[in-house]
Scaffold this active site. Structure first.
Site, PDB file in Angstrom:
ATOM      1  N   ARG A  18     -26.535 -31.176 -15.607  1.00 51.73           N
ATOM      2  CA  ARG A  18     -25.877 -30.943 -14.320  1.00 51.73           C
ATOM      3  C   ARG A  18     -26.334 -29.589 -13.770  1.00 51.73           C
ATOM      4  NH1 ARG A  18     -19.630 -29.065 -15.752  1.00 51.73           N
ATOM      5  NH2 ARG A  18     -20.232 -27.078 -16.636  1.00 51.73           N
ATOM      6  N   SER A 140     -29.792 -14.226 -14.624  1.00 50.24           N
ATOM      7  CA  SER A 140     -28.723 -14.156 -13.622  1.00 50.24           C
ATOM      8  C   SER A 140     -28.834 -12.847 -12.851  1.00 50.24           C
ATOM      9  CB  SER A 140     -27.352 -14.219 -14.295  1.00 50.24           C
ATOM     10  OG  SER A 140     -26.339 -13.860 -13.361  1.00 50.24           O
ATOM     11  N   TYR A 154     -22.153 -11.805 -21.585  1.00 53.37           N
ATOM     12  CA  TYR A 154     -23.063 -12.597 -20.740  1.00 53.37           C
ATOM     13  C   TYR A 154     -24.003 -11.659 -19.988  1.00 53.37           C
ATOM     14  CZ  TYR A 154     -24.301 -15.767 -16.804  1.00 53.37           C
ATOM     15  OH  TYR A 154     -24.950 -16.513 -15.857  1.00 53.37           O
ATOM     16  N   LYS A 158     -28.000 -11.665 -20.441  1.00 49.53           N
ATOM     17  CA  LYS A 158     -28.935 -11.930 -19.339  1.00 49.53           C
ATOM     18  C   LYS A 158     -29.834 -10.710 -19.087  1.00 49.53           C
ATOM     19  CE  LYS A 158     -27.642 -16.181 -18.116  1.00 49.53           C
ATOM     20  NZ  LYS A 158     -28.521 -17.342 -18.360  1.00 49.53           N
TER      21      LYS A 158
HETATM   22  N1  LIG Z   1     -24.084 -21.268 -11.291  1.00 50.83           N
HETATM   23  C1  LIG Z   1     -24.312 -19.998 -11.040  1.00 50.83           C
HETATM   24  O1  LIG Z   1     -23.741 -19.417 -10.115  1.00 50.83           O
HETATM   25  C2  LIG Z   1     -25.300 -19.214 -11.870  1.00 50.83           C
HETATM   26  C3  LIG Z   1     -25.627 -17.919 -11.446  1.00 50.83           C
HETATM   27  C4  LIG Z   1     -26.547 -17.175 -12.180  1.00 50.83           C
HETATM   28  C5  LIG Z   1     -27.107 -17.722 -13.309  1.00 50.83           C
HETATM   29  N2  LIG Z   1     -26.766 -18.971 -13.707  1.00 50.83           N
HETATM   30  C6  LIG Z   1     -27.407 -19.491 -14.930  1.00 50.83           C
HETATM   31  O2  LIG Z   1     -28.049 -20.711 -14.632  1.00 50.83           O
HETATM   32  C7  LIG Z   1     -27.981 -21.578 -15.760  1.00 50.83           C
HETATM   33  C8  LIG Z   1     -27.345 -22.907 -15.354  1.00 50.83           C
HETATM   34  O3  LIG Z   1     -26.088 -22.638 -14.760  1.00 50.83           O
HETATM   35  P1  LIG Z   1     -25.127 -23.815 -14.209  1.00 50.83           P
HETATM   36  O4  LIG Z   1     -24.122 -23.173 -13.380  1.00 50.83           O
HETATM   37  O5  LIG Z   1     -25.964 -24.908 -13.678  1.00 50.83           O
HETATM   38  O6  LIG Z   1     -24.398 -24.161 -15.575  1.00 50.83           O
HETATM   39  P2  LIG Z   1     -23.741 -25.481 -16.207  1.00 50.83           P
HETATM   40  O7  LIG Z   1     -23.548 -26.522 -15.173  1.00 50.83           O
HETATM   41  O8  LIG Z   1     -22.575 -25.035 -16.963  1.00 50.83           O
HETATM   42  O9  LIG Z   1     -24.892 -25.917 -17.168  1.00 50.83           O
HETATM   43  C9  LIG Z   1     -25.147 -25.247 -18.362  1.00 50.83           C
HETATM   44  C10 LIG Z   1     -25.630 -26.288 -19.318  1.00 50.83           C
HETATM   45  O10 LIG Z   1     -25.858 -25.663 -20.580  1.00 50.83           O
HETATM   46  C11 LIG Z   1     -25.641 -26.634 -21.551  1.00 50.83           C
HETATM   47  N3  LIG Z   1     -25.209 -26.036 -22.794  1.00 50.83           N
HETATM   48  C12 LIG Z   1     -24.254 -25.114 -22.971  1.00 50.83           C
HETATM   49  N4  LIG Z   1     -24.109 -24.862 -24.280  1.00 50.83           N
HETATM   50  C13 LIG Z   1     -25.006 -25.646 -24.926  1.00 50.83           C
HETATM   51  C14 LIG Z   1     -25.339 -25.850 -26.288  1.00 50.83           C
HETATM   52  N5  LIG Z   1     -24.729 -25.181 -27.264  1.00 50.83           N
HETATM   53  N6  LIG Z   1     -26.305 -26.749 -26.594  1.00 50.83           N
HETATM   54  C15 LIG Z   1     -26.934 -27.436 -25.634  1.00 50.83           C
HETATM   55  N7  LIG Z   1     -26.663 -27.284 -24.318  1.00 50.83           N
HETATM   56  C16 LIG Z   1     -25.705 -26.409 -23.976  1.00 50.83           C
HETATM   57  C17 LIG Z   1     -24.533 -27.528 -21.046  1.00 50.83           C
HETATM   58  O11 LIG Z   1     -24.820 -28.833 -21.480  1.00 50.83           O
HETATM   59  P3  LIG Z   1     -23.637 -29.960 -21.647  1.00 50.83           P
HETATM   60  O12 LIG Z   1     -22.945 -29.967 -20.340  1.00 50.83           O
HETATM   61  O13 LIG Z   1     -24.362 -31.205 -21.913  1.00 50.83           O
HETATM   62  O14 LIG Z   1     -22.802 -29.492 -22.757  1.00 50.83           O
HETATM   63  C18 LIG Z   1     -24.625 -27.389 -19.541  1.00 50.83           C
HETATM   64  O15 LIG Z   1     -25.114 -28.565 -18.926  1.00 50.83           O
HETATM   65  C19 LIG Z   1     -27.201 -20.818 -16.829  1.00 50.83           C
HETATM   66  O16 LIG Z   1     -28.094 -20.162 -17.697  1.00 50.83           O
HETATM   67  C20 LIG Z   1     -26.406 -19.805 -16.034  1.00 50.83           C
HETATM   68  O17 LIG Z   1     -26.082 -18.674 -16.791  1.00 50.83           O
HETATM   69  C21 LIG Z   1     -25.874 -19.734 -13.017  1.00 50.83           C
END
Ligand SMILES: NC(=O)c1ccc[n+]([C@@H]2O[C@H](COP(=O)([O-])OP(=O)(O)OC[C@H]3O[C@@H](n4cnc5c(N)ncnc54)[C@H](OP(=O)(O)O)[C@@H]3O)[C@@H](O)[C@H]2O)c1
Length: 251
Positions: A18, A140, A154, A158
């Protein structure tokens, strides 16, 4: 842009079920790569693979990356890894320096820093042997700009991702392997919606107000640059940090 055809390349995208990871998997398929989608829920990954299958070859792989068995399963599902996108990350609880427990710290460093490092370490020998590889670590904006309501481990993780990626990039420069960090700003994902629901103080409105563009980003706006970053066209781009944050950078 030319040189972005990824046909014949195998890409592993962690956390691809996702959010940002799903958007990255989709654009890599559109550019011809075979994509291994990592996550922990096999049923959800299989359903997503059916939908994404119209765009190209998807190999879903359910594996908890906190275990060596899970990491091996993911890499074996790929067979060969030409492109590694370390996207899985996040934190389960916002915490300040004062209230972070050793367990919080450990969890935040493990998924956001240690696991990306271990996966890089595993794929590098093959990439070097073949003389071609692309590593993209998803960091991030918090590595450059403090953000209240975040998690201190976190932020540390990062930030560490930036240093280790730059060092790794220097180690393998000249061997056909590049390594870069893509730092998204705040992006509207399911994860963020869950975070808003659990927070009394942080909302989409408060975060949008801190972004010059005036809104949160979309996953596809982060993913759009990824085919370039993992293609032949970007062979001279390594050890770099790419910021996509609506102008919210302060470094
Ligand atoms: N959204 C934001 O605003 C934002 C901003 C800056 C940076 N980021 C970075 O961008 C990346 C994606 O963010 P997102 O918001 O799209 O996050 P997300 O929807 O929570 O997706 C993170 C994914 O990581 C997987 N995951 C977590 N723990 C795991 C584990 N132990 N083994 C395997 N898979 C694991 C999860 O898989 P399952 O769901 O299948 O468990 C989840 O789908 C992250 O690194 C986040 O720190 C996001």
């Amino acid at each position: 842009m030319t040189g972005q055809d990824l046909s014949g390349h195998v890409a592993v995208v962690t956390g691809a079920r996702r959010g940002i990871g799903a958007a990255i998997a989709a654009v890599l398929l559109d550019h011809g790569a075979t994509v291994v989608t990592g996550g922990r829920d096999g049923a959800l990954l299989a359903r997503q693979a059916e939908e994404l299958g119209e765009r190209g070859r998807v190999i879903p792989c359910a594996a908890d990356l906190r275990t060596a068995t899970g990491r091996t399963r993911l890499l074996e599902a790929a067979g060969r890894v030409d492109i590694l996108v370390n996207n899985a990350g996040g934190f389960t609880r916002a915490s300040t320096t004062r209230d972070t427990t050793p367990g919080d710290w450990q969890q935040q460093l493990e998924i956001n820093l240690t696991i990306p490092f271990l996966l890089c370490q595993s794929v590098l020998p093959g990439m070097i042997e073949r003389g071609w590889g692309r590593i993209l670590n998803i960091g991030s904006v918090v590595a450059s700009a403090p953000q209240l309501g975040n998690a201190i481990g976190y932020v540390a993780a990062k930030s560490g991702l930036v240093g280790f990626t730059r060092q790794l990039a220097a180690e393998v420069a000249g061997l056909g392997v590049t390594a870069n960090v893509l730092n998204p700003g705040t992006v509207k994902t399911e994860h963020l919606d869950e975070y808003f629901a659990a927070s009394d103080t942080v909302s989409e409105q408060t975060l949008s107000a801190a972004i010059p563009v005036g809104r949160l980003g979309r996953p596809d706006e982060i993913a759009a640059i990824v085919p370039y970053l993992v293609s032949d066209a970007s062979g001279f781009l390594t050890g770099s940090v790419i910021d996509i944050n609506g102008g919210a950078i302060h470094a």
